[in-house]
Design an enzyme around this catalytic site. Structure first.
Site, short mmCIF file in Angstrom:
data_model
loop_
_atom_site.label_atom_id
_atom_site.label_comp_id
_atom_site.label_asym_id
_atom_site.label_seq_id
_atom_site.Cartn_x
_atom_site.Cartn_y
_atom_site.Cartn_z
N CYS A 19 73.96 22.49 -57.41
CA CYS A 19 74.10 23.91 -57.04
C CYS A 19 75.45 24.12 -56.41
O CYS A 19 75.72 23.60 -55.31
CB CYS A 19 73.08 24.31 -55.98
SG CYS A 19 71.43 24.37 -56.55
N THR B 213 78.61 29.35 -56.99
CA THR B 213 78.51 30.33 -58.08
C THR B 213 77.38 29.98 -59.05
O THR B 213 76.53 30.81 -59.35
CB THR B 213 79.85 30.42 -58.84
OG1 THR B 213 80.90 30.69 -57.91
CG2 THR B 213 79.82 31.53 -59.89
N VAL C 125 73.42 24.05 -62.01
CA VAL C 125 73.33 23.34 -63.29
C VAL C 125 72.22 22.29 -63.20
O VAL C 125 72.15 21.53 -62.22
CB VAL C 125 74.69 22.66 -63.63
CG1 VAL C 125 74.62 21.98 -64.99
CG2 VAL C 125 75.82 23.68 -63.61
N ASP D 114 78.79 18.18 -52.97
CA ASP D 114 79.46 18.10 -54.28
C ASP D 114 80.65 17.14 -54.22
O ASP D 114 80.94 16.43 -55.18
CB ASP D 114 79.92 19.49 -54.74
CG ASP D 114 80.80 20.20 -53.70
OD1 ASP D 114 80.54 20.05 -52.49
OD2 ASP D 114 81.75 20.90 -54.10
N ASP E 53 88.27 19.48 -58.31
CA ASP E 53 87.11 20.20 -58.86
C ASP E 53 87.35 21.70 -58.78
O ASP E 53 87.43 22.28 -57.68
CB ASP E 53 85.84 19.79 -58.09
CG ASP E 53 84.57 20.37 -58.72
OD1 ASP E 53 84.66 21.39 -59.43
OD2 ASP E 53 83.50 19.79 -58.49
N1 LIG Z 1 85.30 27.68 -68.91
C1 LIG Z 1 85.42 28.64 -67.99
N2 LIG Z 1 86.23 29.72 -68.23
C2 LIG Z 1 86.37 30.70 -67.31
N3 LIG Z 1 85.77 30.69 -66.11
C3 LIG Z 1 84.97 29.65 -65.84
C4 LIG Z 1 84.75 28.57 -66.74
N4 LIG Z 1 83.89 27.69 -66.16
C5 LIG Z 1 83.60 28.19 -64.95
N5 LIG Z 1 84.23 29.36 -64.75
C6 LIG Z 1 84.21 30.20 -63.56
O1 LIG Z 1 84.76 29.43 -62.53
C7 LIG Z 1 84.11 29.71 -61.29
C8 LIG Z 1 83.54 28.47 -60.74
O2 LIG Z 1 82.45 28.07 -61.55
P1 LIG Z 1 81.63 26.77 -61.21
O3 LIG Z 1 82.44 25.57 -61.57
O4 LIG Z 1 80.30 26.87 -61.85
O5 LIG Z 1 81.54 26.91 -59.63
P2 LIG Z 1 80.54 26.33 -58.56
O6 LIG Z 1 80.32 24.88 -58.89
O7 LIG Z 1 81.26 26.53 -57.26
O8 LIG Z 1 79.27 27.13 -58.64
C9 LIG Z 1 83.07 30.77 -61.58
O9 LIG Z 1 83.62 32.02 -61.23
C10 LIG Z 1 82.84 30.62 -63.08
O10 LIG Z 1 82.42 31.83 -63.66
C1 LIG Z 2 84.35 23.35 -50.36
C2 LIG Z 2 83.03 23.82 -50.96
C3 LIG Z 2 82.78 25.27 -50.54
C4 LIG Z 2 83.17 23.77 -52.50
O1 LIG Z 2 81.99 24.31 -53.08
P1 LIG Z 2 81.88 24.83 -54.60
O2 LIG Z 2 83.20 25.38 -54.99
O3 LIG Z 2 81.53 23.61 -55.44
O4 LIG Z 2 80.77 25.81 -54.62
C5 LIG Z 2 81.85 22.88 -50.56
O5 LIG Z 2 82.18 21.56 -50.88
C6 LIG Z 2 81.54 22.97 -49.07
O6 LIG Z 2 80.88 23.88 -48.65
N1 LIG Z 2 82.04 21.97 -48.28
C7 LIG Z 2 81.78 21.86 -46.86
C8 LIG Z 2 83.02 21.52 -46.09
C9 LIG Z 2 83.70 20.23 -46.52
O7 LIG Z 2 83.47 19.69 -47.60
O8 LIG Z 2 84.51 19.72 -45.71
K LIG Z 3 81.58 22.24 -57.67
#
Ligand SMILES: Nc1ncnc2c1ncn2[C@@H]1O[C@H](COP(=O)(O)OP(=O)(O)O)[C@@H](O)[C@H]1O
Ligand SMILES: CC(C)(COP(=O)(O)O)[C@@H](O)C(=O)NCCC(=O)O
Ligand SMILES: [K+]
Length: 257
Positions: A7, A10, A13, A109, A129
């Protein structure tokens, strides 16, 4: 079989791991109020659609959103009769303990990406990431997470421009033809795209200089290929890195039960 759940802020999975391969990957938006029953309805509809027969015996969860964990625990317990491993909780062992300031709670994560990347590449890595935030995780020679960098995510940056400035529209990221934009959308895309290329390159260069060594740069997240196509910023791109990390941590806990 293992159900691995990642999770992010956003997206959420689900992947089913049969011990050798991922049978499928299902994606939904992250929403803390989604109930265990709602997860199950969504999950069963999709695996039926894909014709997958999965006998789930184990569940592992990584969540950057603490509030979703309650309903996912109920989901695992009610429908698979199992107690999930939750990364970051004391009962979930990590192959290598993070070395960070006392009291710091590292995003799960990032711990998962560290475990996945170390398993594939060994130590001295930078894992980038591209999620809601863009994170840089530094993996030491022995596989420990030793810190990193958190930057605003690509879409978050674009959204921030749109939210804060009345005349700026919502735009999607793409590689602009030129640096100098001749319309508003092109100007915004240029700022984010080329700004991000600079951000990634500068941060990776400075991490390597600060640590006085070469480090392999491993990227994950859907937007990584867009940047890689342009500039070869990364040594590897692995779409399944977080899921792989979840299987590594699950196996480590099984082996040490
Ligand atoms: N292939 C892609 N093209 C465009 N936007 C993407 C793609 N994959 C993810 N995103 C966008 O990137 C952002 C981060 O997505 P995601 O990696 O799922 O984030 P998280 O792990 O933080 O939930 C979101 O706004 C998502 O819609
Ligand atoms: C930095 C993050 C917001 C990234 O989260 P994501 O983009 O994967 O949703 C997440 O790893 C988080 O909440 N971290 C806590 C603080 C830290 O890692 O130091
Ligand atoms: K992530």
């Amino acid at each position: 079989m293992l159900l691995a759940i990642d999770c992010g802020n956003t997206n959420t999975v689900f992947s089913i791991w049969d011990g050798t391969t991922f049978l499928c990957t299902l994606r939904t938006s992250t929403h803390h109020a989604r109930t265990a029953d709602a997860y199950f309805t969504w999950y069963t509809t999709l695996i039926k659609h894909y014709g997958i027969e999965a006998d789930i015996t184990d569940v592992i969860i990584s969540s950057t959103v603490p509030r979703v964990v309650f309903n996912l625990r109920v989901f695992a317990d009610r429908f698979f009769n199992c107690r999930p491993l939750v990364v970051g909780k004391p009962e979930c062992l990590l192959p290598h303990a993070p070395r960070v300031d006392t009291g710091t709670i590292v995003g799960p994560d990032r711990l998962v990406n560290t475990a996945g990347a170390y398993d594939r590449h060994g130590g001295n890595l930078i894992v980038v990431d591209f999620g809601t935030a863009t994170t840089f995780d530094v993996v030491d020679h022995d596989g420990a997470y030793v810190g990193g960098v958190i930057a605003p995510g690509v879409n978050l940056s674009l959204e921030a421009l749109h939210m804060a400035a009345a005349a700026l529209p919502h735009v999607d990221i793409s590689k602009p033809q030129n640096v100098v934009g001749t319309n508003t959308v092109a100007c915004m895309q240029s700022g984010i795209f080329w700004g991000y290329i600079g951000l990634v390159r500068e941060i990776c260069t400075r991490i390597q200089a600060e640590r006085d060594r070469d480090m392999r740069i491993v990227a994950t997240g859907g937007l990584a290929p867009l940047f890689q196509q342009s500039e070869e910023l990364f040594d590897d791109f692995e779409d399944d890195l977080t899921m792989h990390g979840l299987t590594v941590i699950h196996k480590y806990n099984k082996d040490n039960e």
